[in-house]
Write a protein that holds these residues in place. Structure first.
Motif, PDB file in Angstrom:
ATOM      1  N   LEU A 140       0.838  -1.208   0.000  1.00 23.45           N
ATOM      2  CA  LEU A 140       0.000   0.000   0.000  1.00 23.45           C
ATOM      3  C   LEU A 140       0.868   1.252   0.000  1.00 23.45           C
ATOM      4  O   LEU A 140       0.557   2.245  -0.683  1.00 23.45           O
ATOM      5  N   GLY A 141       1.986   1.220   0.742  1.00 17.13           N
ATOM      6  CA  GLY A 141       2.883   2.373   0.768  1.00 17.13           C
ATOM      7  C   GLY A 141       3.481   2.646  -0.600  1.00 17.13           C
ATOM      8  O   GLY A 141       3.562   3.798  -1.032  1.00 17.13           O
ATOM      9  N   ASN A 142       3.901   1.575  -1.313  1.00 13.64           N
ATOM     10  CA  ASN A 142       4.430   1.748  -2.667  1.00 13.64           C
ATOM     11  C   ASN A 142       3.366   2.318  -3.592  1.00 13.64           C
ATOM     12  O   ASN A 142       3.651   3.175  -4.438  1.00 13.64           O
ATOM     13  N   ALA A 143       2.141   1.811  -3.450  1.00 12.00           N
ATOM     14  CA  ALA A 143       1.063   2.271  -4.322  1.00 12.00           C
ATOM     15  C   ALA A 143       0.822   3.770  -4.123  1.00 12.00           C
ATOM     16  O   ALA A 143       0.630   4.527  -5.091  1.00 12.00           O
ATOM     17  N   ILE A 144       0.812   4.218  -2.864  1.00 13.17           N
ATOM     18  CA  ILE A 144       0.608   5.641  -2.588  1.00 13.17           C
ATOM     19  C   ILE A 144       1.781   6.468  -3.111  1.00 13.17           C
ATOM     20  O   ILE A 144       1.620   7.528  -3.717  1.00 13.17           O
ATOM     21  N   LYS A 145       3.005   5.958  -2.911  1.00 13.62           N
ATOM     22  CA  LYS A 145       4.205   6.707  -3.311  1.00 13.62           C
ATOM     23  C   LYS A 145       4.267   6.907  -4.820  1.00 13.62           C
ATOM     24  O   LYS A 145       4.668   7.970  -5.294  1.00 13.62           O
ATOM     25  N   PHE A 146       3.880   5.875  -5.600  1.00 17.60           N
ATOM     26  CA  PHE A 146       4.038   5.952  -7.045  1.00 17.60           C
ATOM     27  C   PHE A 146       2.737   6.289  -7.779  1.00 17.60           C
ATOM     28  O   PHE A 146       2.633   6.083  -8.980  1.00 17.60           O
ATOM     29  N   THR A 147       1.766   6.799  -7.040  1.00 18.40           N
ATOM     30  CA  THR A 147       0.515   7.231  -7.657  1.00 18.40           C
ATOM     31  C   THR A 147       0.342   8.727  -7.429  1.00 18.40           C
ATOM     32  O   THR A 147       0.410   9.203  -6.287  1.00 18.40           O
ATOM     33  N   GLU A 148       0.112   9.459  -8.496  1.00 19.12           N
ATOM     34  CA  GLU A 148      -0.036  10.906  -8.404  1.00 19.12           C
ATOM     35  C   GLU A 148      -1.491  11.340  -8.455  1.00 19.12           C
ATOM     36  O   GLU A 148      -1.843  12.398  -7.941  1.00 19.12           O
ATOM     37  N   GLN A 149      -2.335  10.548  -9.057  1.00 14.17           N
ATOM     38  CA  GLN A 149      -3.763  10.867  -9.101  1.00 14.17           C
ATOM     39  C   GLN A 149      -4.558   9.570  -9.254  1.00 14.17           C
ATOM     40  O   GLN A 149      -4.061   8.577  -9.756  1.00 14.17           O
ATOM     41  N   GLY A 150      -5.806   9.644  -8.776  1.00 17.63           N
ATOM     42  CA  GLY A 150      -6.648   8.460  -8.869  1.00 17.63           C
ATOM     43  C   GLY A 150      -6.867   7.827  -7.512  1.00 17.63           C
ATOM     44  O   GLY A 150      -7.146   8.515  -6.526  1.00 17.63           O
ATOM     45  N   CYS A 151      -6.707   6.517  -7.406  1.00 20.00           N
ATOM     46  CA  CYS A 151      -7.027   5.823  -6.168  1.00 20.00           C
ATOM     47  C   CYS A 151      -6.146   4.597  -5.975  1.00 20.00           C
ATOM     48  O   CYS A 151      -5.502   4.113  -6.907  1.00 20.00           O
TER      49      CYS A 151
END
Length: 885
Positions: free
Chosen positions: A543-554
């Motif tokens: 989840l941390g990686n997903a948040i770190k490498f996501t700039e927009q969306g969900c």
């Protein structure tokens, strides 16, 4: 008539009658003499012919007239003269009345004729020798026949003695009548004549062998049919025990009427041939059964022999091979040639080289060929021993790939070390820089207040914790690669864990304008049993990686219950709408020390997170997969096994409290601190001495034993690795004494491996604490083993995750306000995650944990964010450590 005249007349008449009778007798004798069918001769006492008949003249070729002038010695063979004369004179002397003698005469034409002479004396009326009458029987033809027979017999003997076979012959009673030289030698007889009159019993000491041969002979004579080329098995034939193979033929001898008169045996010793045949068959068998295949060709490279391995490997039958050339299976060969020319092969004699052979099915196999040049009977041949090296080639390719992979891994590790160097140097720079700054201030101004250096100390502490986290990350990976991680299954509340993760990460997601969605199916059990800590670490990482490498969306976490016949299974999916992973890098995401391009651009992390997560998931009986579209997002999906858990058996969370002193009315406890490092000793001494403990120090095991004997401490904190005498030896010495049994020894060790714990305890230690340790851990061990009672701060309220929480109205404006009570607003699991993230000096994880703080506690999130941005991980580590007690 006068009587006298009458008498005379009578005598005269008788005389006349006598003369007449004598004349008739002589005439009769003369007639018999001359008309006799055999040679007749009358010889004078001096050896001259007196009379010869026609048969004698015809016998020797002379006329009567020619013989009348000769003596018999003149026409007698020189070798026969002495004997002939001796017999002649002995007859005359009356030594015997007649004699018989065989002699030779020279024929008028010059050749010799043979005759048998019967000689007797002719006497006069007074009984005196008159002449010798000789009867001569012509035996010339008989002699010729006899000579021919003798010659034939000699020829037969020579033939029999010189043929390679052994020959014997027996009569119907199985008595030997003869043998050839070879048979006599084989039977070890003195000569061929020695066998005559013997039986098999006379020749062979073993009666069974003799009877065996005789039974064979009887069978052949009874059947009157020959037995040819019967191969007799090996058996002892001679006295020396030599064993041979015999090819035996037996032929019955029949007379003109068909009656059996004996048997002829022909034997051939085929032992050498048999042994050669056996060796040839063994050689042929070995060649046929060889794993390498053998190909023989003529000068035109046409096959004329192949072994079984060739037909098996290439798929052609031997008949098909006989119609083929080398070029039909070897694309590197030319017409009428191997890949090596005949000229080079003649000069070199042999070549070993690699090539490719095509099977009947069209498959190409790699081969190693040893080609040799052969010449036999003025013809040239090529002999190839071919080995299928396809597996070796594949191994070489695999080794090359492994080498390239190792080189890539080394490159990745080099990149990892470069990243680690950056990660390590950043907090080290802060530690060394602010330490120098404080030293400079103290030298310039002796009365500098601690409060003035509080920020510096906080930065040094945070930087140290960050270094510890980096080291822990690498050690965790080392334990995984060494196979030293274990599954620690405990029952826990899964839904509460997921809620705490959501609370932890939601603020971080919202700060980036992202939506964090948890989709949990209704059939997901609330209470399960597996390794809670590892599951939490995996989910935080993904989840941390997903948040770190996501700039927009969900970011979406889906939790489902899986279906399996044997195990209970949970399925987790973490999907984001971030930058995604390129197809080229997708296969490397779980490799240790390797970061994707996006990860490298972030300039954060060690590149170990996903690799550790994968190992943890495997340990929990599951597997993880990833799918991604570059620029659109990534989805990680993993499954784990679990066991259902009873909610009543889940232990309740207890609040850890901060020690502020010793309770009243307790004895004074003596504690010995043993460590070769002065700094480590001072840390323990300065922590415990203000609380009221008596403390002494020792710098090695030998020093510790001396102080133990004199001072008798209640408890010893023992470092295990020291010079002079280590902690293991010192502990064993103390514990072997009765007084030492009452002394508590707690090991202080920097080891991270579980097996070292077993070694430490087996040495006699009562417990152990790992370095670097939390202060509260020392207090817990002291209380456990000595029964010490401490004074604690008052407890704070417990939130829904089972941890103390601070009142909502509390505002945090200074780091000094960050106490364990303040952190009670968050669950214990969140505090652990924050502590782990800060210990790893991982700004990404720290930010992700801070983002989980609820909005109504924004001042806490703001203060923690400020500390993280200032690299004050030491402050975060300290108060999170205290909050976990």
């Amino acid at each position: 008539m006068n009587p006298k005249n009458s008498t005379i007349q009578t005598l005269t008449e008788k005389l006349e009658q006598t003369e007449t009778a004598l004349l008739e007798s002589e005439n009769h004798f003369r007639d018999l003499f001359h008309l006799a069918p055999i040679g007749m001769a009358e010889v004078s006492l001096d050896g001259q012919f007196l009379e010869v008949n026609t048969s004698f003249c015809e016998f020797i070729g002379y006329t009567r007239k020619e013989l009348m002038r000769r003596g018999f010695n003149q026409i007698t063979h020189p070798h026969d003269r002495d004997l002939s004369m001796d017999y002649f004179y002995r007859l005359i002397r009356g030594e015997f009345k007649q004699y018989k003698l065989e002699k030779r005469y020279r024929h008028k034409e010059g050749h010799w004729v043979y005759g048998i002479l019967h000689c007797y004396l002719r006497l006069d009326k007074n009984g005196n020798p008159l002449s010798v009458i000789t009867q001569v029987q012509d035996i010339t033809e008989y002699k010729k026949i006899e000579a021919d027979l003798k010659q034939q017999k000699e020829y037969l003997r020579l033939v029999l003695d010189n043929i390679p076979q052994q020959v014997f012959w027996k009569d119907t009673n199985l008595v030997f009548k003869g043998c050839n030289k070879k048979w006599a030698e084989s039977a070890q007889l003195e000569s061929s004549e020695f066998v005559i009159g013997k039986t098999d019993y006379d020749l062979f000491k073993d009666a069974k062998i003799a009877e065996f041969y005789r039974s064979q002979d009887r069978r052949v004579m009874a059947s009157k049919e020959p037995e040819l080329n019967v191969i007799a098995p090996k058996q002892k034939l001679t006295a020396d025990g030599r064993q041979i193979w015999l090819d035996i033929s037996r032929v019955p001898m029949l007379d003109a009427d068909g009656y059996v008169i004996g048997i002829i045996g022909v034997l051939e010793d085929i032992t050498e041939k048999k042994e050669i045949d056996e060796k040839l068959r063994l050689t042929q068998f070995s060649i046929d059964k060889s794993m390498d295949y053998v190909l023989l060709t003529d000068i035109n490279a046409r096959f004329f022999y192949t072994n079984e391995a060739a037909t098996t490997t290439l798929g052609y039958s031997r008949d098909e091979f006989l119609q083929m050339q080398v070029k039909d299976i070897d694309p590197n060969a030319c017409e009428n040639h191997w890949p090596i020319s005949w000229e080079n092969l003649r000069q070199q004699g042999s070549f070993t080289f690699e090539s490719t052979h095509k099977t009947k099915m069209g498959e190409n196999i790699s081969v190693e060929i040893t080609l040799s040049y052969l010449e036999y009977n003025n013809k040239e041949y090529g002999c190839a021993v071919v080995r299928d090296i396809s597996e070796r080639k594949q191994t070489e390719i695999a080794l090359q790939q492994a080498k390239e992979a190792a080189e890539a891994a080394n490159h990745s590790k080099s990149e990892f070390l470069a990243r680690m160097s950056h990660e390590l140097r950043t907090p080290l720079n802060a530690i060394l820089g602010f330490t120098q700054l404080m030293n400079r201030d103290l030298k310039r101004k002796k009365s500098v207040l601690l409060a003035e250096h509080q920020d510096h100390l906080d930065i040094i502490s945070r930087s140290g914790e960050h270094l510890l986290n980096l080291i822990n990350d690498v050690l965790e990976m080392s334990k995984i690669e060494a196979g030293r991680i274990t599954l620690n299954s405990t029952p826990f509340d899964l839904l509460k864990l997921l809620q705490c993760l959501r609370d932890m990460l939601e603020l971080k997601a919202k700060s980036k304008g992202l939506e964090l969605i948890f989709e949990i199916d209704s059939d997901v059990p609330q209470s399960i049993e597996t390794d809670e800590s590892k599951l939490r670490q995996v989910l935080i990482n993904l989840l941390g990686n997903a948040i770190k490498f996501t700039e927009q969306g969900c970011i979406i976490l889906r939790v489902k219950k899986g279906k399996t016949l044997k195990n209970h299974r949970l399925i987790f999916e973490v999907e984001d709408t971030g930058t995604g992973i390129s197809p080229e890098e997708l296969q490397y995401v779980f490799e240790p020390f390797i970061q994707t391009e996006t990860g490298r651009k972030s300039q954060q992390g060690t590149g170990l997170g996903l690799s550790i997560s994968k190992k943890f998931i495997n340990l929990m009986g599951g597997e993880i997969t990833v799918s991604s579209q570059y620029g659109q997002g990534t989805c990680f999906k993993f499954k784990i096994n679990f066991e259902p858990a009873n909610a009543a058996k889940i232990p309740s969370k207890t609040l850890k409290k901060q020690v502020i002193g010793l309770a009243e009315n307790q004895p004074t406890y003596r504690i010995l601190v043993v460590d070769d490092n002065w700094t480590n000793r001072q840390l323990v001494v300065k922590l415990l001495k203000p609380l009221g403990f008596e403390l002494q120090e020792a710098e090695n095991g030998q020093d510790a034993i001396e102080k133990w004997e004199k001072w008798q401490p209640h408890l010893i904190f023992m470092d295990m690795r020291m010079p002079v005498m280590d902690g293991y030896e010192a502990t064993q010495y103390i514990k072997q004494h009765l007084q030492g049994q009452a002394t508590v020894i707690i090991a202080l060790t920097a080891s991270v491996f579980q097996q070292d714990r077993t070694v430490i305890l087996s040495a006699g230690c009562d417990d152990f604490v790992r370095k670097p340790f939390r202060v509260e851990m020392l207090f817990e061990k002291i209380a456990k083993h000595l029964g010490v009672k401490f004074l604690y701060d008052e407890n704070s309220p417990i939130n829904e995750c089972g941890n103390p929480q601070i009142p909502q109205k509390t505002e945090i404006t200074d780091p000094s306000q960050l106490t364990p009570e303040v952190l009670a607003v968050m669950p214990e699991s969140w505090i652990k995650e924050l502590h782990q993230a800060a210990s790893k000096l991982n700004s990404k994880l720290v930010g992700e944990v801070i983002d989980q703080i609820p909005e109504n506690h924004g001042s806490l999130a703001k203060m923690l964010t400020q500390l993280a941005n200032d690299f004050r991980y030491d402050v975060i580590i300290e108060f999170t450590s205290n909050a976990q007690k």
